[in-house]
Design an enzyme around this catalytic site. Structure first.
Site, PDB file in Angstrom:
ATOM      1  N   GLY A 188       0.773  -1.237   0.000  1.00 65.29           N
ATOM      2  CA  GLY A 188       0.000   0.000   0.000  1.00 65.29           C
ATOM      3  C   GLY A 188       0.803   1.286   0.000  1.00 65.29           C
ATOM      4  O   GLY A 188       0.280   2.348   0.360  1.00 65.29           O
ATOM      5  N   GLY A 189       2.065   1.236  -0.430  1.00 61.37           N
ATOM      6  CA  GLY A 189       2.895   2.438  -0.449  1.00 61.37           C
ATOM      7  C   GLY A 189       2.346   3.545  -1.327  1.00 61.37           C
ATOM      8  O   GLY A 189       2.338   4.722  -0.937  1.00 61.37           O
ATOM      9  N   ASP A 216      -3.170  -7.170  -6.712  1.00 64.57           N
ATOM     10  CA  ASP A 216      -1.857  -7.772  -6.462  1.00 64.57           C
ATOM     11  C   ASP A 216      -2.036  -9.269  -6.222  1.00 64.57           C
ATOM     12  O   ASP A 216      -2.982  -9.680  -5.562  1.00 64.57           O
ATOM     13  CB  ASP A 216      -1.164  -7.134  -5.253  1.00 64.57           C
ATOM     14  N   ILE A 272      -3.331  -9.631 -13.448  1.00 64.01           N
ATOM     15  CA  ILE A 272      -3.653  -8.474 -14.285  1.00 64.01           C
ATOM     16  C   ILE A 272      -3.796  -8.894 -15.747  1.00 64.01           C
ATOM     17  O   ILE A 272      -4.617  -8.338 -16.487  1.00 64.01           O
ATOM     18  CB  ILE A 272      -2.574  -7.389 -14.125  1.00 64.01           C
ATOM     19  N   GLU A 273      -3.014  -9.902 -16.157  1.00 67.71           N
ATOM     20  CA  GLU A 273      -3.083 -10.363 -17.549  1.00 67.71           C
ATOM     21  C   GLU A 273      -4.467 -10.863 -17.931  1.00 67.71           C
ATOM     22  O   GLU A 273      -4.821 -10.910 -19.112  1.00 67.71           O
ATOM     23  CB  GLU A 273      -2.065 -11.483 -17.801  1.00 67.71           C
ATOM     24  N   CYS A 293      10.007  -4.673 -11.038  1.00 67.28           N
ATOM     25  CA  CYS A 293      11.218  -3.995 -11.507  1.00 67.28           C
ATOM     26  C   CYS A 293      12.336  -4.969 -11.894  1.00 67.28           C
ATOM     27  O   CYS A 293      13.281  -4.589 -12.584  1.00 67.28           O
ATOM     28  CB  CYS A 293      11.731  -3.044 -10.422  1.00 67.28           C
ATOM     29  N   SER A 348       3.132   0.446 -10.308  1.00 65.99           N
ATOM     30  CA  SER A 348       4.531   0.198  -9.969  1.00 65.99           C
ATOM     31  C   SER A 348       4.820  -1.261 -10.321  1.00 65.99           C
ATOM     32  O   SER A 348       4.869  -2.135  -9.447  1.00 65.99           O
ATOM     33  CB  SER A 348       4.768   0.452  -8.473  1.00 65.99           C
TER      34      SER A 348
END
Length: 336
Positions: free
Chosen positions: A16-17, A43, A65-66, A87, A84
């Site tokens: 939750g950032g 998520d 999400i896909e 990465c 986000s």
């Protein structure tokens, strides 16, 4: 006239950032908590989702999400998107496929979001979005595809690389940001770097860096086993702390700094250095009265801008907490 509520979707919500960043921004802008609503958070990480539920009282949509249907996103009709994405494909140590980050399957979800964004009914498309990732993401085809779509759909964009150091936090976590909006984005210069000492900053947030518990102690065997590796050693007077990653406490290489609670990191050190010192493990032995320890999860949370009220489930270990925080983002930078 009743004020319209700002509705936001938080993709890759983690702990939750990004949401906390929005809440900080809302408070700084004079908005009331009820003026902003996270209408959905997505998520797949159930460990993170339990933390999200504990702190916000809302369940994360634990679905890929896909496989999200365009109708689901259009129905939410959000004003803004927070993104986000993973990465690892764009980091030196996390890439796969021989360095071809854009063919890494971990980019599939972001590609899907770009596709949904382009195909959405214009009346339900978000009026703004924010993307956060490591600097390596900036040159990727994955990002270029989104930027092309934004340009085609007449969005104004702004790109920048910044760090919490620019906002009065003694923490160096350099990240790339893309801002996009249907309105004109003000081109404001970043503030000059100005940081308090680590000890002063954390003390204001309820953390005393000179405190010590055995659960945080770094065993001397780590230094002897990696005698040639240069550890990033931070002292209470430092005005900068290296970036914490998900491997902190588990992997000593590039995962974050270690804290020496004394004024100088070694007996040979004559003055207190305001930046982390990279010292070979062999020079940290014997400790000669110095105490080296890991940063506590509470200290790492504070450096990421999380409030002191933020909590983890009682069963979570330090390793689990560090991993989740390392995968999160700076709430302070997101708020700005």
């Amino acid at each position: 006239k009743k004020k319209k509520k700002m509705k936001i979707i938080e993709f890759y919500s983690g702990i939750g950032g990004a949401r906390l960043g929005v809440e900080k921004w809302a408070a700084q802008s004079g908005k009331k908590p009820q003026d902003v609503q996270i209408v959905a958070a997505y998520d797949m990480n159930e460990t993170a989702n339990k933390v999200y539920l504990k702190n916000f009282g809302e369940k994360v949509r634990a679905q890929s999400i896909e496989h999200i249907k365009i109708e689901e996103i259009e129905k939410l009709s959000a004003d803004g998107w927070l993104m986000s994405p993973p990465c690892q494909p764009f980091t030196p140590n996390g890439g796969r496929n021989g360095g071809k980050a854009d063919t890494d399957r971990r980019t599939d979800s972001f590609v899907k979001l770009t596709t949904l964004f382009k195909k959405m009914d214009p009346s339900t498309r978000p009026s703004w979005l924010i993307v956060e990732n490591v600097k390596g993401f900036q040159e990727s085809d994955t990002l270029k595809n989104l930027k092309l779509a934004l340009d085609t759909l007449d969005y104004t964009t702004k790109e920048l690389v910044t760090t919490p150091k620019n906002f009065g936090v003694p923490y160096n976590r350099s990240r790339y940001y893309l801002l996009a909006s249907k309105k004109q984005i003000q081109d404001e210069p970043l503030p000059a770097e100005s940081q308090p000492t680590l000890a002063g900053y954390l003390l204001e947030r309820g953390c005393k860096v000179t405190s010590f518990t055995d659960r945080l102690k770094i065993p001397e065997e780590l230094f002897s086993r990696h005698s040639g590796y240069r550890f990033a050693v931070v002292t209470p007077g430092c005005r900068e702390t290296p970036c914490f990653t998900k491997g902190y406490g588990k992997n000593h290489r590039g995962a974050g700094g270690i804290l020496c609670i004394n004024e100088t990191p070694t007996k040979k050190s004559k003055i207190e250095d305001p930046t982390p010192q990279h010292i070979p493990g062999e020079d940290l032995l014997p400790s000669e009265g110095r105490i080296y320890r890991y940063f506590s999860p509470e200290e790492v949370l504070a450096l990421h801008g999380f409030p002191t009220t933020f909590a983890f489930p009682e069963t979570y270990t330090n390793i689990m907490k560090w991993k989740l925080i390392g995968n999160s983002l700076s709430c302070d930078v997101h708020a700005e």
